[in-house]
Design an enzyme around this catalytic site. Structure first.
Site, PDB file in Angstrom:
ATOM      1  CD  GLU A 273       6.227 -55.875  29.036  1.00 36.71           C
ATOM      2  OE1 GLU A 273       6.925 -56.795  29.607  1.00 36.71           O
ATOM      3  OE2 GLU A 273       5.333 -55.707  29.568  1.00 36.71           O
TER       4      GLU A 273
ATOM      5  CG  HIS B  12       5.986 -55.106  33.038  1.00 39.09           C
ATOM      6  ND1 HIS B  12       5.047 -55.490  32.223  1.00 39.09           N
ATOM      7  CD2 HIS B  12       5.380 -54.670  34.202  1.00 39.09           C
ATOM      8  CE1 HIS B  12       3.883 -55.514  32.974  1.00 39.09           C
ATOM      9  NE2 HIS B  12       4.220 -55.112  34.083  1.00 39.09           N
TER      10      HIS B  12
ATOM     11  CG  ASP C 139       3.644 -30.501  27.915  1.00 41.65           C
ATOM     12  OD1 ASP C 139       3.501 -31.468  28.670  1.00 41.65           O
ATOM     13  OD2 ASP C 139       3.721 -29.245  28.524  1.00 41.65           O
TER      14      ASP C 139
ATOM     15  CG  ASP D 234      -1.903 -29.456  35.734  1.00 42.12           C
ATOM     16  OD1 ASP D 234      -0.700 -29.803  35.537  1.00 42.12           O
ATOM     17  OD2 ASP D 234      -3.036 -30.071  34.970  1.00 42.12           O
TER      18      ASP D 234
ATOM     19  CB  CYS E  84       3.584 -58.211  35.535  1.00 40.00           C
ATOM     20  SG  CYS E  84       2.899 -56.990  36.645  1.00 40.00           S
TER      21      CYS E  84
HETATM   22  O1  1PR Z   1      -6.923 -32.955  32.240  1.00 41.93           O
HETATM   23  O2  1PR Z   1      -6.641 -35.247  32.343  1.00 41.93           O
HETATM   24  O3  1PR Z   1      -7.026 -33.985  30.167  1.00 41.93           O
HETATM   25  O4  1PR Z   1      -4.943 -33.727  31.383  1.00 41.93           O
HETATM   26  C1  1PR Z   1      -4.091 -32.846  30.622  1.00 41.93           C
HETATM   27  C2  1PR Z   1      -2.699 -33.120  31.007  1.00 41.93           C
HETATM   28  O5  1PR Z   1      -2.120 -31.941  30.178  1.00 41.93           O
HETATM   29  C3  1PR Z   1      -2.449 -32.698  32.271  1.00 41.93           C
HETATM   30  O6  1PR Z   1      -1.446 -33.790  32.971  1.00 41.93           O
HETATM   31  C4  1PR Z   1      -1.887 -31.446  32.404  1.00 41.93           C
HETATM   32  O7  1PR Z   1      -0.610 -31.090  33.442  1.00 41.93           O
HETATM   33  C5  1PR Z   1      -1.095 -31.267  31.034  1.00 41.93           C
HETATM   34  N1  1PR Z   1      -1.366 -29.717  30.613  1.00 41.93           N
HETATM   35  C6  1PR Z   1      -2.108 -29.171  30.125  1.00 41.93           C
HETATM   36  N2  1PR Z   1      -1.934 -27.829  29.761  1.00 41.93           N
HETATM   37  C7  1PR Z   1      -0.612 -27.839  29.864  1.00 41.93           C
HETATM   38  C8  1PR Z   1       0.182 -26.497  29.439  1.00 41.93           C
HETATM   39  O8  1PR Z   1       1.619 -26.613  29.555  1.00 41.93           O
HETATM   40  N3  1PR Z   1      -0.378 -25.610  28.829  1.00 41.93           N
HETATM   41  N4  1PR Z   1       1.061 -29.391  30.421  1.00 41.93           N
HETATM   42  C9  1PR Z   1      -0.102 -29.051  30.194  1.00 41.93           C
HETATM   43  C10 1PR Z   1       1.707 -29.773  31.667  1.00 41.93           C
HETATM   44  C11 1PR Z   1       3.629 -29.667  32.574  1.00 41.93           C
HETATM   45  C12 1PR Z   1       4.497 -30.683  32.352  1.00 41.93           C
HETATM   46  C13 1PR Z   1       5.953 -30.047  31.924  1.00 41.93           C
HETATM   47  C14 1PR Z   1       6.682 -29.917  33.107  1.00 41.93           C
HETATM   48  C15 1PR Z   1       8.155 -29.647  33.004  1.00 41.93           C
HETATM   49  N5  1PR Z   1       2.778 -29.497  31.462  1.00 41.93           N
HETATM   50  O9  1PR Z   1       4.013 -31.661  31.212  1.00 41.93           O
HETATM   51  O10 1PR Z   1       6.284 -30.986  31.061  1.00 41.93           O
HETATM   52  O11 1PR Z   1       6.167 -28.725  33.710  1.00 41.93           O
HETATM   53  O12 1PR Z   1       8.611 -28.705  32.164  1.00 41.93           O
HETATM   54  P1  1PR Z   1       9.873 -28.060  32.184  1.00 41.93           P
HETATM   55  O13 1PR Z   1      10.908 -29.058  32.662  1.00 41.93           O
HETATM   56  O14 1PR Z   1      10.182 -27.546  30.991  1.00 41.93           O
HETATM   57  O15 1PR Z   1       9.937 -27.075  33.111  1.00 41.93           O
HETATM   58  P2  1PR Z   1      -6.388 -33.862  31.630  1.00 41.93           P
END
Ligand code: 1PR
Length: 546
Positions: free
Chosen positions: A150, A148, A200, A384, A34
């Site tokens: 790797e 990349h 998550d 979000d 890269c």
């Molecule tokens: O704010 O910089 O500290 O980042 C926190 C991160 O954590 C953000 O990217 C935020 O989207 C994520 N987050 C915070 N709370 C939640 C929660 O679920 N309570 N999750 C969360 C975000 C969304 C996706 C999920 C998709 C697909 N979750 O990660 O995987 O919606 O789900 P599905 O296919 O089951 O529908 P910061």
């Protein structure tokens, strides 16, 4: 990994610039990856004041934006430049590279393929949009890849192994005499759509780090599970996203497995990228005590596709009072093996500041400071958003036209993309509002304002979640994804709501996003990654096999 200027400045300040040139000239083996390939060139438009090693007398320049998002981020094919089929076979056996494989690229700048200028160095080319650039260079003792290896799965490991088994010491390798063919632009490039598995991650009530999964961001079991559990914790209001009242004060955090074990399973089943999000990082998340670092380190030692790590990438303070900048946090993740960091809440705050300053960036936001060192392709912004329905009183009584805020972002229930629409939305209109802290706080900012703001600040990719669709299996929110895809020129990853393989085909065909992500259906094994790829392939969506 990194920006051209930072690489050259570091080589120079550490007294390595001239020794490296001398080393290469001595005929000993050099393998560049890269930015390690780009520094071989004479210059880069990424930093007009820094000069490269000048081993290859040709410039690096930025991709044009014509009909394709930049950075070029994802898996793409290569074409060997050797002229005869026999010579191409020779190249494959010597370098481990072949035209049937795809390799992981992540870059905004490239060495354009100019047969009259750099063909002697050219080894393979790649087409992105209507541009052809050098994917690898090879001459004498020097071999370097823009991609990349790797992070390119088995195909990349084969390239690394070939080099390690037989690094080239001579200045004039035999292959130099191999004649080159002329590569011309194909109707379509070989760029593939990425399928991403997302985890998550948070501590459960027993303090173990687990992969969890929310329903519209509520990651606690629906029922009171205290009777079958030994330890429980009272749920504090801040533990739940907006609008989610605890049905029982003692619901457990859903536990779908251990992060590294699941990540490994996804790597082995063909995920093009793996995403790990620390979802409770809005709480205090000091760098000194960051359990995600261990997860990343362990995952990166076993997984050879890109890893995106998010959560808590912001300025923070360690328990001993030591301030830690967002760059330090990101650097710790990169050193642990992350390829990209994802920024959520802090990105919203940065765009709010940007807007207060009339759209003029001041260089201090985490997006800017991290991109300056690691390149914009290493910075993902995770958004979000949540639907906000429009108040009917905001329609002009005479004309029937909507007169309220965010008029150019309003989605109507009868939109052309509305086939996956919730029935309740049919006669309504809405806009998408940004939230922070995992949906716990709404901000006066629309998703369009946010994504356009972070693009100005230098983000390299947008990950679009949808709180409304998260965990519903109802399909991606195509209106939201389409709005974001049309609002920016950087790559977009669709997330939230995937319930079956056809939902991936839908989001690729209808919105043109570069990647789509799912969590729940993969964790619960309702759909396998290979099923998604098989269906995409059958429906003409180009995906990586293997
Ligand atoms: O704010 O910089 O500290 O980042 C926190 C991160 O954590 C953000 O990217 C935020 O989207 C994520 N987050 C915070 N709370 C939640 C929660 O679920 N309570 N999750 C969360 C975000 C969304 C996706 C999920 C998709 C697909 N979750 O990660 O995987 O919606 O789900 P599905 O296919 O089951 O529908 P910061």
């Amino acid at each position: 990994m990194g920006a051209f200027e930072t690489a050259i400045v570091n080589l120079t300040s550490k007294g390595l610039f001239e020794p490296l040139r001398a080393y290469i000239s001595s005929g000993r083996p050099y393998f560049g990856i890269c930015i390690g390939m780009q520094v071989l060139f004479s210059s880069s438009t990424e930093s007009p004041t820094a000069y490269g090693l000048g081993i290859i007398d040709s410039p690096i320049a930025q991709f044009d934006n014509a009909g394709k998002p930049v950075p070029h981020m994802g898996w793409n094919h290569v074409q060997l430049l050797a002229d005869s089929a026999q010579d191409r076979e020779g190249e494959t056996s010597e370098t481990g590279m072949d035209e049937g494989s795809t390799y992981y690229f992540v870059h905004s700048y490239r060495a354009s393929y100019v047969p009259s200028r750099n063909a002697d160095w050219g080894h393979t080319t790649t087409q992105y949009g209507r541009e052809i650039f050098l994917a690898t260079v090879r001459k004498g003792n020097v071999f370097a890849c823009q991609f990349h290896p790797e992070k390119s799965g088995k195909a990349g490991l084969k390239v690394l192994k070939s080099w390690l088994d037989a690094p080239i010491h001579s200045v004039d390798g035999e292959y130099l005499s191999r004649p080159k063919r002329l590569i011309t632009i194909n109707e379509m490039d070989g760029f593939t759509k990425r399928i991403i598995a997302c985890m998550d991650v948070r501590a459960n009530d027993e303090g173990d780090l687990v992969v969890t999964k929310g329903d519209q961001y509520d990651v606690r079991e629906k029922e009171d599970t205290t009777t079958i559990q030994t330890t429980t914790t009272e749920i504090v209001p801040e533990d739940l996203p907006l609008g989610n009242a605890p049905a029982s004060p003692k619901r457990k955090v859903r536990n779908l497995g251990k992060p590294v074990a699941l990540a490994l399973r996804y790597f082995e089943s063909g995920a093009d990228e793996i995403c790990l999000l620390n979802i409770t990082s809005f709480r205090n998340s000091p760098l000194q005590d960051q359990p995600m670092l261990l997860v990343v380190r362990e995952a990166a030692s076993k997984i050879f596709v890109p890893l995106t790590i998010g959560g808590g990438v912001k300025n923070t303070v360690d328990p001993d009072g030591t301030p830690r900048s967002a760059v330090e946090v990101a650097s710790a993740y990169f050193r642990a093996g992350a390829d990209k960091v994802s920024i959520g809440s802090e990105a919203v705050a940065s765009v709010e500041r940007l807007r207060e300053h009339g759209g003029v960036a001041d260089g201090t936001s985490p997006i800017e400071t991290i991109a300056r060192i690691y390149g914009r392709q290493a910075v993902v912004v995770s958004v979000d958003p949540k639907k906000v329905y429009v108040d009917p009183s905001l329609y002009n009584a005479e004309t029937g036209v909507y007169d309220g805020p965010y008029a150019d972002e309003i989605v109507r229930g009868k939109s052309a993309l509305g086939t996956q629409m919730d029935k309740a939305d049919v006669d309504r209109a809405w806009w998408y509002q940004c939230t922070i802290k995992g949906g716990r706080e709404a901000r006066p900012l629309s998703v369009k304002q946010l994504v356009q703001g972070v693009e100005v600040l230098g983000a390299g990719e947008i990950l679009v979640n949808s709180i409304d669709r998260d965990g519903t299996n109802a399909g991606f929110d195509l209106d939201l994804i389409d709005l974001v895809r049309k609002s920016v020129r950087i790559p977009v990853v669709a997330s939230s709501g995937a319930g079956n393989a056809a939902h991936f085909v839908d989001v690729f065909e209808r919105t043109g996003v570069e990647a789509a992500l799912a969590a729940g259906i993969f964790h619960r094994r309702e759909v396998e990654l290979s099923d998604v790829k098989k269906l995409c392939h059958g429906r003409g969506v180009i995906v990586r096999s293997g």
